[in-house]
Write a protein that holds these residues in place. Structure first.
Motif, short mmCIF file in Angstrom:
data_model
loop_
_atom_site.label_atom_id
_atom_site.label_comp_id
_atom_site.label_asym_id
_atom_site.label_seq_id
_atom_site.Cartn_x
_atom_site.Cartn_y
_atom_site.Cartn_z
N THR A 25 0.83 -1.21 0.00
CA THR A 25 0.00 0.00 0.00
C THR A 25 0.86 1.26 0.00
OG1 THR A 25 -1.75 -1.18 1.18
CG2 THR A 25 -1.85 1.21 1.22
N THR A 26 2.04 1.18 0.60
CA THR A 26 2.92 2.35 0.63
C THR A 26 3.43 2.71 -0.76
OG1 THR A 26 4.82 0.95 1.17
CG2 THR A 26 3.64 1.98 3.01
N GLU A 27 3.27 1.82 -1.74
CA GLU A 27 3.66 2.15 -3.10
C GLU A 27 2.63 3.05 -3.76
OE1 GLU A 27 4.24 -1.43 -5.23
OE2 GLU A 27 5.82 -2.18 -3.90
N ALA A 145 -14.16 -5.67 8.86
CA ALA A 145 -13.15 -6.69 8.60
C ALA A 145 -12.02 -6.18 7.71
CB ALA A 145 -13.82 -7.90 7.94
N ASP A 146 -10.80 -6.23 8.27
CA ASP A 146 -9.59 -5.85 7.53
C ASP A 146 -9.69 -4.45 6.92
OD1 ASP A 146 -8.37 -8.35 8.02
OD2 ASP A 146 -9.42 -9.24 6.32
N ARG A 147 -10.50 -3.62 7.50
CA ARG A 147 -10.75 -2.31 6.90
C ARG A 147 -9.46 -1.50 6.72
NH1 ARG A 147 -15.26 0.53 6.11
NH2 ARG A 147 -15.03 2.76 5.73
N GLU A 148 -8.67 -1.41 7.76
CA GLU A 148 -7.49 -0.54 7.70
C GLU A 148 -6.37 -1.12 6.83
OE1 GLU A 148 -6.32 0.52 11.63
OE2 GLU A 148 -8.23 1.51 12.07
N GLN A 149 -6.52 -2.38 6.41
CA GLN A 149 -5.52 -2.96 5.52
C GLN A 149 -5.83 -2.69 4.04
OE1 GLN A 149 -6.49 -4.87 8.44
NE2 GLN A 149 -4.63 -3.81 9.12
N GLN A 150 -7.01 -2.13 3.78
CA GLN A 150 -7.40 -1.85 2.39
C GLN A 150 -6.96 -0.45 1.98
OE1 GLN A 150 -8.59 -4.62 1.12
NE2 GLN A 150 -8.53 -5.38 3.23
N PRO A 151 -6.54 -0.30 0.73
CA PRO A 151 -6.24 1.05 0.26
C PRO A 151 -7.52 1.87 0.12
CG PRO A 151 -6.20 -0.49 -1.57
CD PRO A 151 -6.37 -1.31 -0.32
N PHE A 152 -7.37 3.16 0.03
CA PHE A 152 -8.51 4.02 -0.27
C PHE A 152 -8.80 3.93 -1.76
CE2 PHE A 152 -6.86 5.94 3.60
CZ PHE A 152 -8.02 6.15 4.33
N VAL A 153 -10.07 4.01 -2.11
CA VAL A 153 -10.47 4.08 -3.51
C VAL A 153 -11.16 5.42 -3.72
CG1 VAL A 153 -12.65 2.84 -3.05
CG2 VAL A 153 -11.75 2.98 -5.38
N VAL A 154 -10.73 6.12 -4.76
CA VAL A 154 -11.23 7.46 -5.03
C VAL A 154 -11.86 7.48 -6.40
CG1 VAL A 154 -10.59 9.90 -5.25
CG2 VAL A 154 -9.35 8.43 -3.62
N HIS A 155 -13.13 7.85 -6.46
CA HIS A 155 -13.85 7.94 -7.74
C HIS A 155 -13.76 9.36 -8.29
CE1 HIS A 155 -16.52 4.11 -7.73
NE2 HIS A 155 -15.38 3.89 -7.08
N ARG A 169 -2.85 5.42 -0.66
CA ARG A 169 -2.46 4.99 0.69
C ARG A 169 -3.05 5.90 1.76
NH1 ARG A 169 3.96 6.30 1.24
NH2 ARG A 169 3.52 5.85 3.43
N ALA A 170 -3.34 7.14 1.38
CA ALA A 170 -3.95 8.11 2.29
C ALA A 170 -4.65 9.16 1.45
CB ALA A 170 -2.91 8.76 3.20
N VAL A 171 -5.55 9.89 2.07
CA VAL A 171 -6.30 10.93 1.37
C VAL A 171 -6.25 12.22 2.19
CG1 VAL A 171 -8.56 11.67 0.52
CG2 VAL A 171 -7.85 9.29 0.24
N ILE A 172 -5.84 13.29 1.54
CA ILE A 172 -5.82 14.62 2.16
C ILE A 172 -6.83 15.48 1.42
CG2 ILE A 172 -4.44 16.67 2.66
CD1 ILE A 172 -1.95 14.90 2.68
N VAL A 415 3.55 12.70 9.34
CA VAL A 415 3.02 11.48 9.96
C VAL A 415 2.77 10.40 8.92
CG1 VAL A 415 0.51 11.94 9.88
CG2 VAL A 415 1.48 10.69 11.80
N ILE A 416 2.39 10.77 7.72
CA ILE A 416 2.23 9.77 6.66
C ILE A 416 3.58 9.13 6.33
CG2 ILE A 416 1.64 9.45 4.22
CD1 ILE A 416 -0.52 11.59 4.57
#
Length: 485
Positions: A25-27, A145-155, A169-172, A415-416
């Motif tokens: 995910t960090t990629e 379930a495993d929520r925090e292990q999933q990447p964010f998806v942005v439409h 990996r994160a959303v600002i 922090v990211i």
């Protein structure tokens, strides 16, 4: 190849088809929503941390919202509206910051700083890309379930109508509040008839240098609803028009939801941002010179048309004001949270700001310019990895300054990147407004004088005298200090 787009998602999944977690995910990039001052600063800080940003801007250009108020001058100087990481990124191109003591207009800010910064960031910035939804991949807001292990998806919806989704990996979210102004209605809802009167109502400070806009207000009677810097600016502009050769008969009607008090016109000479104080003095001069009449304690309930098609404002107490030709509604802004509905946000029930930040900026308690230094911890949500920054972090609270947003995104980028020590070292000293007391006291106007102890003493309001001087602050003194994107 990084797995940003949906067609590359297989590269981010293991052999069982389950999205992999942290190491891969960090990629992914960090998606930044909005290419305004704070969004672009966030991207610069991420690059400085060695993290790839992907900036998604709904407008056609970087700083699209700022360009919509290009005619308005900031009350912050160049020295206060250029982010250090952005300046570092720009330096190799030969860019130099304009005179740190000068005051840019919105157009200057966009042309001389925001666009060059977007150019340096290159294809990391996509314009015409409106974010329509953010969630966790394969998880709506209900699923644990495993929520925090999933990447964010942005439409994303593009300007040509095409749709896309990217993973992050994160959303600002630095999308600001410019697109969602508050209505005229005193209850927070549009006044009855407000929508049908849209041809005579605007929610922006008009650019009276534009001939067509100038003709709309010249010689007309215009109601200005609001009590902040934008309302001060509009009143000063109308007063300047009233004294010009083509503006005879121009009149402002200033609609205030509370009474006149020591803080009505801002901090005046007690404001540590002198140009911000000058705005309030310009508004007072407009009233003193007779270019605007103040109507106090008036909460608009309805906007009706008279027999001539002019607008009549009706108050919650039954008062009906004399008809006006135009209405300028400058009652603040509110965040658009619709595209974040599938995320677990922790927002204050009043301000719609992060719960830890809200007490620091709550106008029900104070309206001081100084805000306690804050960063990623105050901006955090139950949904880890998502941050609302910039004006959007303030929700419905006013008095946001660009330097606040720059420090926010410095902390968030750190922090990211995993540098907790740097993220926690938040340092921010904001200039005080010289105004004490909160909006929650609007039924007791005298209560906000010398209240709270957090601000400078009550301001000494200095009449500006002759009508000819009224227009000067609108031209020479900066007229807005908030980020509009």
């Amino acid at each position: 190849m990084s797995c940003w787009a949906a067609q590359a998602i297989d590269r981010c999944r293991n052999t069982q088809g389950v999205a992999v977690n942290a190491p891969v995910t960090t990629e992914l990039p960090v998606v930044v929503i909005g290419a305004g001052p704070v969004g672009l600063a966030a991207a610069a800080h991420l690059v400085d941390q060695g993290i790839e940003p992907l900036v998604l801007e709904a407008g056609r250009t970087a700083g699209a919202s700022v360009r919509e108020w290009s005619h308005v001058r900031l009350f912050s100087t160049w020295g206060e509206v250029v982010d250090p990481a952005a300046e570092k990124l720009l330096a190799p191109t030969g860019w130099t910051r304009p005179d740190p003591a000068a005051y840019p207009s919105g157009g200057d800010w966009a042309d001389l700083y925001l666009q060059p910064l977007a150019d340096v960031l290159g294809d990391r910035v996509r314009t015409g890309a409106a974010v329509t939804g953010v969630s966790r991949a394969g998880r709506d807001r209900i699923v644990d379930a495993d929520r925090e292990q999933q990447p964010f998806v942005v439409h994303i919806t593009h300007a040509d109508g095409g749709e896309e989704r990217v993973f992050a990996r994160a959303v600002i979210d630095a999308s600001g509040t410019w697109a969602t102004p508050s209505p005229a209605g005193g209850s927070g809802l549009p006044a009855l008839g407000e929508r049908t009167a849209a041809d005579r109502v605007t929610y922006r400070v008009p650019d009276l240098k534009e001939p067509a806009v100038r003709a709309r207000y010249a010689g007309r009677r215009t109601a200005v609803i609001g009590s902040g810097a934008s309302a001060f600016t509009a009143l000063a502009y109308l007063a300047d028009l009233a004294t010009s050769d083509d503006g005879a008969g121009t009149k402002g009607v200033w609609i205030l939801r509370r009474g006149i008090s020591g803080s009505t016109f801002g901090g005046g000479e007690a404001d540590q941002l002198p140009a911000r104080g000058a705005l309030g003095l310009a508004a007072k001069a407009a009233v003193d010179a007779g270019h605007a009449d103040a109507v106090t304690g008036f909460r608009t309930e309805a906007i009706e048309r008279d027999g001539d098609g002019r607008l009549v404002l009706v108050g919650e107490d039954g008062r009906r004001l004399d008809a006006v030709d135009e209405v300028i509604v400058l009652t603040g802004f509110r965040p658009d949270l619709s595209f974040l509905a599938e995320l677990r946000l922790g927002l204050d029930e009043r301000l719609q700001a992060p719960v830890a930040l809200a007490p620091l900026i709550d106008p029900n308690q104070h309206s001081c310019g100084t805000v306690y230094p804050h960063g990623h911890r105050e901006l955090a949500h139950p949904e880890q990895g998502v941050y609302l920054v910039g004006m959007k972090s303030y929700g419905r609270a006013p008095t946001f300054l660009a330097m606040t947003g720059y420090e926010q995104v410095r902390s968030v980028a750190a922090v990211i990147a995993g540098d907790i020590e740097a993220a926690d070292k938040v340092e921010l000293t904001l200039p005080e407004t010289g105004v004490c007391g909160g909006a929650g006291l609007f039924d007791a106007p005298e209560a906000d004088q010398n209240g709270g102890g957090c601000c400078a003493p009550a301001p000494r309001l200095v009449p500006l005298g002759a009508p000819a001087a009224v227009g000067a602050p609108a031209e020479q003194a900066p007229a807005d200090g908030c980020c509009g994107s």
